[in-house]
Each structure stands twice: as C-alpha cells, then as structure tokens.
Design a protein around this motif. Sequence first.
Motif, short mmCIF file in Angstrom:
data_model
loop_
_atom_site.label_atom_id
_atom_site.label_comp_id
_atom_site.label_asym_id
_atom_site.label_seq_id
_atom_site.Cartn_x
_atom_site.Cartn_y
_atom_site.Cartn_z
N PRO A 2 0.80 -1.23 0.00
CA PRO A 2 0.00 0.00 0.00
C PRO A 2 0.83 1.27 0.00
CG PRO A 2 -0.15 -1.13 2.12
CD PRO A 2 0.51 -2.07 1.19
N ALA A 3 2.00 1.25 0.63
CA ALA A 3 2.87 2.43 0.62
C ALA A 3 3.34 2.74 -0.79
CB ALA A 3 4.06 2.21 1.55
N LEU A 4 3.72 1.69 -1.53
CA LEU A 4 4.15 1.89 -2.91
C LEU A 4 2.98 2.33 -3.79
CD1 LEU A 4 6.51 -1.21 -3.29
CD2 LEU A 4 7.20 1.20 -3.19
N GLN A 5 1.80 1.81 -3.54
CA GLN A 5 0.63 2.21 -4.31
C GLN A 5 0.29 3.67 -4.08
OE1 GLN A 5 -2.12 -0.80 -2.91
NE2 GLN A 5 -1.86 -2.07 -4.75
N SER A 6 0.42 4.14 -2.83
CA SER A 6 0.17 5.55 -2.55
C SER A 6 1.17 6.45 -3.27
CB SER A 6 0.26 5.80 -1.04
OG SER A 6 -0.75 5.08 -0.35
N SER A 7 2.44 6.06 -3.27
CA SER A 7 3.45 6.84 -3.97
C SER A 7 3.19 6.85 -5.46
CB SER A 7 4.84 6.27 -3.68
OG SER A 7 5.16 6.36 -2.31
N LEU A 8 2.73 5.73 -6.00
CA LEU A 8 2.38 5.66 -7.42
C LEU A 8 1.26 6.65 -7.75
CD1 LEU A 8 2.49 1.88 -8.42
CD2 LEU A 8 3.61 3.77 -9.60
N ALA A 9 0.24 6.67 -6.94
CA ALA A 9 -0.88 7.59 -7.18
C ALA A 9 -0.41 9.04 -7.14
CB ALA A 9 -1.98 7.35 -6.16
N GLN A 10 0.46 9.36 -6.19
CA GLN A 10 0.96 10.73 -6.09
C GLN A 10 1.80 11.10 -7.31
OE1 GLN A 10 3.00 10.60 -2.34
NE2 GLN A 10 1.11 10.67 -1.13
N SER A 11 2.57 10.15 -7.83
CA SER A 11 3.36 10.43 -9.04
C SER A 11 2.45 10.69 -10.23
CB SER A 11 4.29 9.25 -9.34
OG SER A 11 5.28 9.12 -8.34
N ARG A 12 1.39 9.92 -10.36
CA ARG A 12 0.43 10.16 -11.46
C ARG A 12 -0.22 11.53 -11.31
NH1 ARG A 12 -0.95 4.61 -10.53
NH2 ARG A 12 -2.73 5.28 -9.25
N HIS A 13 -0.54 11.91 -10.07
CA HIS A 13 -1.15 13.22 -9.85
C HIS A 13 -0.18 14.34 -10.24
CE1 HIS A 13 -3.86 11.23 -6.55
NE2 HIS A 13 -4.18 10.87 -7.77
#
Length: 473
Positions: free
Chosen positions: A241-252
């Motif tokens: 989940p930590a990596l998924q959150s960072s991924l979402a922030q990068s897309r944003h």
Amino acid sequence: MKLFRSLPPASPGRNLRSASFALPGLALALVLAGCSSLQPHSADVPVVPVPAGWSAASAGAAATPLAQWWGRLGDPELTALITEALAANTSVRSAQAALQQSRALVDVQTAGTLPQIGASASAQRSRASGSTGNSYSAGFDASWEPDVFGRLRAGVTATEADARAAEASLADVQVSLAAEVAVNYIELRGLQQRLQIARSNLASQQETLQIAQWRLQAGLTTSLVTEQARAAAEQTAAQVPALQSSLAQSRHSLAVLTGQAPAALDARLAATAPVPTAPNDLALDIPAQTLRQRPDVRAAEHRVAAAVARVAQADAARYPDFSLSGSLGLRALTLGTLTGGNSVASALAASLSASLFDGGAAKAQVRSQQAALEQVRVGYEAAVLTALKDVEDALVALQGDNERLARLQAAADAAANAALMAQQRYSSGLIDFATVLETQRTQLSAQDSVATTVASVAADHVRLYKALGGGWQ
C-alpha cells in the motif's frame, strides 16, 4: 511630458512671435547637444573563470544535440507527456504572457521616441448678458521630444534587453519543466517495478509460510517458525500500500504538470512499464559552450545589459529636456465660415526645461541604478557558477550510480540464487527456517535497491541533460 499638447489658435502676428521664440530655442538645443559629451557605459558582463573541460568527463568532438533530449530515452509515452506539458503547463503559459508583456513594453518605449500627432474638434454655445454666441474649432496637434542626450534611446535599449531576458526565462521554464516531467515519469516507472518486486517476494514468502504450516501439522517444526514466516510475509505485504500511494501521487504530479486534473492520467499510466534508460554515448560540450546554451545564464546576461542601459537613462535624465510642439486648426463663430481663409490658426513652439536644484535626487538615482547594475552583475556570476556546479554534480552522480548499479545487480543475482537454494533445502529439512528468512529478506532488499538505482541512473541522465541546457532551441 505630455505627448499631446493643445495650443490656443493665434493670429498671424502671434504666429510670427511664436516662431521668433522657437528659432532661438532650437538653436540653443543644438548648441547644448554639440557641447555635451556623455561617456558610454560598458555593457560587458563580468568575467568568470571557466575551466577548459569537465572534471568527470571529456568533451566530445561533436556534442550530442540536446534540444529534445527526451527522444534519446526511447519512451513514446514520456515524449507525449513532455509535449503536452510544454503546451499546457501553467508556468509555461505564465512565462509566455510575461514575454508578450515585455515585447509590448518595447513598442511603448519605441513609440515615445517618435512624433505624436493628435486631432481635436469642438463646438461651443455660450450666453452672457442676454446675448448668445457660438464657436467652432477643429485641428491637429503635434509634439516631439528630440532625444538629445539619449535618455529615450537608453529606455528602448533597456526594454529590449528585458524582452530578451524574458525570452530566455521562458526557455529556462521549458528546460526545467521537461526535466521535471521526465523525473516524475521515471519515478513512477521505478515505483511500478518496486511494487512488482514486492508482490513477487510476497508470493514467495507466502509459499514459504504454507510450507512451514504443513511442516507444523506434520510435527516437523514449531509454531515459532510459522509465526516468523507469517511476520516476514506481513512486513512485505505492508510495503504494497505504501508503494501504491506513492504511485498515485506520481500520477497526480504528472497530470498537474501537463495542465490537467490530478486523476486525469490514472487510467493512461496504470499499466506497468519498464524504466526508460538513456544510452551512454552522450558527448559533452566544453564548459564555455554549455554556458552559452543555458537559458538561465543567457537571461542573466540580458539583465546586465538592461541594467547598463538604465544607468545611462538615469544619467541622461540629469540634462535638460527639449520639446517641439505645434498646432494647425480652424476656428470660427459659424460653421459656414469655418473653412474660410481667415479661420486658420497655427502655432509653433519650442521649450527647454532643466532642473536647477533637486536636492541631489538625480545623482542619487544614478547611484541607485549603478547599485542595481552591480546586483545583476553578481547575479550573472552566481548563474555561471551554479551552471558549472550543476553539470559537475550531475556527472559525479551519474558515475557513482552506474558503479553502484553494477554492484547491486551482482548482489541481487546472488541473493536470488541463495533464496532459491534455501527454500529448497528447507523443504527437504536440511536447514532451519532462520536461514530461509534471512535469504528472503536479503533478496527483497537487493532487488528493491536495484530497481531504485535503475531509476536513479535514468534520473541522473535527465539532470545532466538539464544542466547542459538541453530542452529548448
């Protein structure tokens, strides 16, 4: 000084008197202009020592073109994102507006050096003491300020230099934006690789946990071993989940950089893709050429030129101002007689104005502009030194990360082999679970470090392209 000045119509006798005053005024202006000798200001930028070559790399005979360096990464999606960002990013649009404003100010200053012509017309009806009267007038007014001491020309030069600095600043925004999009995109792809590694290791650890549970049921191991296996699997699962959150922030971040809403690229960038890599055949310009192609250095140079012109403008403002003005029009009491020969009224005038005592304000203004010039000269030196540091730092980082990546890849290969052998031997009961647990942790750490460093190497290339002034033409 007013650009348009309306003068009252005069009789022929008054016209002659105006002309008799105008001619001596013009003669005085020419005499003063011939006697004045203003020392020109030097527009040279400060000399900053520049090394002959880069300490971490040798310059190539023919430097690699860097106008669109992102094409060297071989990733069509990255190229598309950078193209969209350069067209729609808010910082670029703001810099473009600032450039348009600077160019418009050049036109305003240039217009101030030209004669100004205006037209006017009026009709008046008045009544006094029981009598009524009408009057009509129409005509043209003209004025011009001869730029005897170069004050207006210096203002035009300053605004032209400001416009060139704004153009270079726009290029600097484009350079920074392209690099920022690329770094964010590389980070996103690196996070995807790390997420894939974490999930793969989690599957392996869950398989080990299943084996431990079977052995516990068979009475071949203890609950301690099973709980250790479960703890290792849960720790790895917590990274997902930590990596998924960072991924979402990068897309944003990428969406906002391209001028879109934060979630606009979620579907487009959902699929996992490898980190784009740059070839290692980059040929560098010599430092002096790199400084010439960096837009921030060029902008600083243009600011020096603008400041020099403003010093000249403030200096010229200490000398007298001259102006010529005239009017030609018609004035009559009735519309019918407005076009008659006796209704013509004209005037010509010359004026000179000079400050006899201003408390030292003019000289203080010159000193103020000289201090501003010194500030931008120091700013130019800082821009050059920062540019040299950026390139050297990028070269050192790239060299160090390449060496680190080679070591980490060898460590990851060895860790993968060790983890596989440990799991096989544990299944056969040849080793204890502590060895399996340690090898799996080592494997996850090594693979994650490799993925992180691969992204770092790609980002180092991007920072080097930016430091060399790539990203604009």
